[in-house]
Design an enzyme around this catalytic site. Structure first.
Site, PDB file in Angstrom:
ATOM      1  N   GLU A 112       0.835  -1.144  -0.069  1.00  0.00           N
ATOM      2  CA  GLU A 112       0.034   0.308  -0.080  1.00  0.00           C
ATOM      3  C   GLU A 112       0.867   1.220   0.047  1.00  0.00           C
ATOM      4  OE1 GLU A 112      -2.462  -3.378   1.247  1.00  0.00           O
ATOM      5  OE2 GLU A 112      -0.480  -2.708   1.805  1.00  0.00           O
ATOM      6  N   GLN A 164      -7.100  -1.789  -1.992  1.00  0.00           N
ATOM      7  CA  GLN A 164      -8.193  -2.690  -2.236  1.00  0.00           C
ATOM      8  C   GLN A 164      -9.460  -2.758  -1.331  1.00  0.00           C
ATOM      9  OE1 GLN A 164      -7.393  -7.299  -1.940  1.00  0.00           O
ATOM     10  NE2 GLN A 164      -7.222  -6.802  -4.209  1.00  0.00           N
ATOM     11  N   PHE A 165      -9.349  -2.163   0.157  1.00  0.00           N
ATOM     12  CA  PHE A 165     -10.093  -1.978   0.974  1.00  0.00           C
ATOM     13  C   PHE A 165      -9.720  -0.735   1.785  1.00  0.00           C
ATOM     14  CE2 PHE A 165     -11.119  -6.265  -0.160  1.00  0.00           C
ATOM     15  CZ  PHE A 165     -12.390  -6.555  -0.151  1.00  0.00           C
ATOM     16  N   ALA A 166     -10.706  -0.002   2.291  1.00  0.00           N
ATOM     17  CA  ALA A 166     -10.389   1.018   3.243  1.00  0.00           C
ATOM     18  C   ALA A 166      -9.493   0.753   4.384  1.00  0.00           C
ATOM     19  CB  ALA A 166     -11.523   1.985   3.641  1.00  0.00           C
ATOM     20  N   ASP A 167      -9.974  -0.334   5.036  1.00  0.00           N
ATOM     21  CA  ASP A 167      -9.160  -0.884   6.104  1.00  0.00           C
ATOM     22  C   ASP A 167      -7.659  -0.994   5.929  1.00  0.00           C
ATOM     23  OD1 ASP A 167     -11.848  -1.689   7.985  1.00  0.00           O
ATOM     24  OD2 ASP A 167     -12.046  -2.158   5.907  1.00  0.00           O
ATOM     25  N   PRO A 179      -0.905   1.437   5.864  1.00  0.00           N
ATOM     26  CA  PRO A 179       0.200   1.454   5.590  1.00  0.00           C
ATOM     27  C   PRO A 179       0.628   2.592   4.476  1.00  0.00           C
ATOM     28  CG  PRO A 179      -0.548  -0.863   5.481  1.00  0.00           C
ATOM     29  CD  PRO A 179      -1.837   0.116   5.735  1.00  0.00           C
ATOM     30  N   HIS A 207     -13.087  -5.201   6.370  1.00  0.00           N
ATOM     31  CA  HIS A 207     -13.229  -5.068   4.917  1.00  0.00           C
ATOM     32  C   HIS A 207     -14.613  -4.116   4.998  1.00  0.00           C
ATOM     33  CE1 HIS A 207     -11.177  -8.767   4.558  1.00  0.00           C
ATOM     34  NE2 HIS A 207     -10.814  -8.563   3.473  1.00  0.00           N
TER      35      HIS A 207
END
Length: 671
Positions: free
Chosen positions: A392, A414-417, A421, A461
């Site tokens: 990330e 890929q996901f906000a969570d 990083p 997610h």
């Protein structure tokens, strides 16, 4: 070398003036830095670190220019008094390009590698003008190589065989920590784990050895044989910084040991052996002393920055200022949000050959875990649409380097969570660049992030992170709620010269979540574009309800639009819904007008409410629109929990929904 030495001495002799702002000098590192700076071409790109003043002198930067930055003067050519000494941002004819970078150790490795990646890409598309073969020089202290982000940069450099030279200067100190305390191996040994990284060692205190070693490495990279790492051992003869002085933590024996490798006596001896007379060398020393003194006095008497300019260059001006194209063209079919995004990126790639799209799983045959990039890799090739490693930080930070070279990156987390990083790079390298370079290096970066809960996605997610992002100044944050807005805002975000984060709600992508059918809209035409920072009224209260004082406005975005729409059906034309669409900059003009019109305000968010953007907006309305309010500003968000639980019923208990909105809106309308 004598100039660099005399500059350091002058700063020490005038500590009361020169140490007002913290600085580092290059004493002990002059040989390797000059050897590097003198061999850079104007076609090249350089990413120095905070001790690289001699490298800048070697490129032709004048000592008074560095002193202007040291004393934070208006004449600082890099930042106009906004950032530290030896933090250049240079875009000057005849010089290598030096984009802005932060002081954070090792962070520049990713943007620098992003520059090399941009060169690699533009060359692959035959988009670089001229016959020169530019390279990127990335300078790092050995202590910074232990940073994980440096490893991400190395990984991508060898994976793509990028034209980058990593120059590692090793003086065996961090601040007060020694190399033995900080690392199990030096950078040369560490780089051996990156297959395809050519490695060299040079004596960083010996100008001749440094120059010849760098010449060989530069030729290797310029011939596109792959990346090179040079490890240069150097003495540290000055302080870590003016604020952390050598006598505080280094013993006399250590200082004497380092002094034995002072590059100036080493080069002096070499020159004497090769026929340069003492008189010539003495003349050079005297000239350096006189020049530095003159430049110091000139800088000291130069004006400070104009205080009226303190808030300029937060953002570079955007070319997209008005809505254009057709939102509902004749014959258009309805499209889901995920396909509207896909079509927008397709249009962008088709019309902008300098654009590329990358992230985890967006390339190849999958085209994203939500199929948001389906077919693009097949259509545009693996050089333009490709998968990255799970990195990330690289995905985000590389866009700064891409932008500096002229490539225009669209990337995806890929996901906000999993954005965390990448936050280092977003904060330190992207967000500050335009402001600290006085507009020379805005970062064109479009970062797509699927966000929000969508029914059983669980704690990693389903998160909402917009308030964290909105606390990062210097980036724009967009949050569309339907397909037409997705397409129009995506185009505006790409053409904006600043970093833009596009938050895309997973529950709205396919309109499969109950109550979100209206996220599917007629698809706008290819020319449709919406300026950032403009809200849209998606539901209006009737004029009679407004005039009788029976109405309220719900200010929201994303999934909140659909909760509000469902709740509004219970209140007979009394509720108006304002979809912000952009959260920074947000449309305060539309917000304040809606407050004045309705006198009752409800702010709705999916995030946990405490300390959120929604609460911040409510506070501003309460302060600036107080005279228009007939009731306290109502707010509703998720429960203040650290994660969204996996169980669907627990998730429902935590998050807002139409019923919760109906109850809160009913209470507001009773005032």
């Amino acid at each position: 070398m004598c100039t660099a030495q005399r500059m350091a001495e002058t700063y020490d002799e005038n500590r009361d003036i020169c140490s007002r702002y913290v600085h580092s000098t290059s004493r002990g590192h002059e040989a390797i830095q000059l050897a590097a700076g003198m061999q850079m071409k104007s076609c090249d790109y350089v990413s120095p670190y905070y001790r690289d003043e001699s490298m800048l002198l070697g490129m032709g930067i004048q000592s008074y220019e560095l002193m202007m930055q040291l004393m934070a003067k208006e004449g600082d050519p890099f930042s106009g008094g906004r950032t530290y000494y030896a933090h250049p941002s240079l875009n000057r004819d005849g010089f290598p390009v030096i984009p802005h970078q932060s002081s954070a150790t090792g962070m520049q490795a990713i943007p620098a590698t992003g520059m090399a990646h941009a060169i690699y890409y533009l060359e692959s598309q035959k988009l670089l003008e001229g016959d020169e073969k530019p390279i990127v020089l990335c300078s790092l202290g050995d202590g910074s190589v232990t940073e994980g982000e440096v490893s991400e940069a190395f990984q991508m450099a060898v994976l793509k065989k990028l034209p980058v030279l990593y120059l590692i200067q090793d003086n065996e100190w961090g601040i007060s920590a020694t190399g033995k305390e900080m690392r199990a191996m030096d950078a040369y040994e560490f780089a051996g784990g990156f297959k395809g990284m050519e490695r060299m060692r040079v004596n960083g205190s010996d100008f001749v050895d440094s120059y010849l070693g760098l010449r060989k490495a530069i030729q290797y990279v310029r011939e596109r044989k792959g990346p090179v790492l040079i490890h240069a051992r150097c003495p540290l003869l000055g302080h870590h910084t003016s604020g952390v002085r050598k006598e505080w933590y280094r013993g006399e024996n250590d200082l004497k040991l380092h002094a034995q490798d002072d590059p100036i006596p080493v080069l002096t001896e070499y020159l004497l052996k090769h026929g340069v007379g003492k008189a010539v060398l003495n003349k050079l020393r005297k000239a350096a002393v006189a020049s530095v003194q003159k430049d110091y006095e000139y800088t000291l008497n130069s004006p400070d920055p104009d205080l009226d300019t303190f808030d300029t260059y937060e953002f570079a001006p955007t070319p997209v200022l008005e809505e254009k194209g057709h939102r509902h063209p004749e014959g258009a079919e309805k499209v889901v949000m995920v396909d509207a995004a896909l079509h927008a990126v397709d249009d962008i790639l088709k019309n902008n050959p300098e654009a590329l799209f990358y992230g985890q799983d967006v390339g190849g045959t999958l085209g994203g875990v939500f199929r948001e990039a389906a077919t693009l890799a097949h259509k545009y090739g693996d050089e333009r649409v490709f998968n990255t490693p799970i990195q990330e930080a690289y995905i985000v930070g590389s866009t700064a380097g891409m932008s500096a070279v002229g490539a225009r990156a669209i990337v995806e987390i890929q996901f906000a969570d999993y954005v965390w990083p990448g936050i280092n790079q977003l904060v330190e390298e992207l967000s500050k660049s335009c402001y600290l370079s006085r507009g020379k290096f805005p970062v064109q970066s479009l970062i797509r992030i699927p966000i929000g809960a969508y029914g059983g996605g669980g704690p990693y997610h389903s998160g909402s992170v917009e308030s964290t992002l909105l606390n990062i100044r210097g980036i724009k944050v967009v949050y569309p709620s339907n397909a037409a807005d997705m397409k129009g805002l995506m185009k505006a975000a790409f053409y904006d010269p600043n970093p833009v984060v596009m938050l895309e709600h997973k529950g709205l992508y396919w309109s499969k979540v109950k109550g979100t059918a209206e996220a599917k809209t007629y698809e706008p035409d290819e020319n449709y574009i919406i300026p950032l920072g403009k809200a849209r009224t998606v539901l209006e209260a009737t004029e009679d309800k407004v005039q009788s004082g029976e109405s309220a406005v719900v200010i929201t975005y994303g999934m909140g639009v659909y909760w509000a729409k469902a709740a509004a059906k219970e209140f007979a034309h009394r509720a108006e819904i304002l979809d912000l669409r952009t959260l920074n900059p947000y449309d305060w003009e539309a917000v304040s007008a809606a407050v004045a019109r309705h006198n009752r305000v409800f702010i709705l968010t999916e995030e946990p409410l405490l300390n959120s953007f929604a609460e911040s907006l409510a506070g501003r309305i309460a302060k600036e629109c107080f005279e228009h309010l007939d009731a306290p500003v109502q707010t509703l968000g998720a429960a203040n929990l650290p994660a969204v639980p996996l169980n669907i019923d627990l998730e429902k208990q935590m998050l807002p929904n139409a019923d919760k909105v109906k109850t809160a809106l009913g209470e507001l309308l009773e005032y």
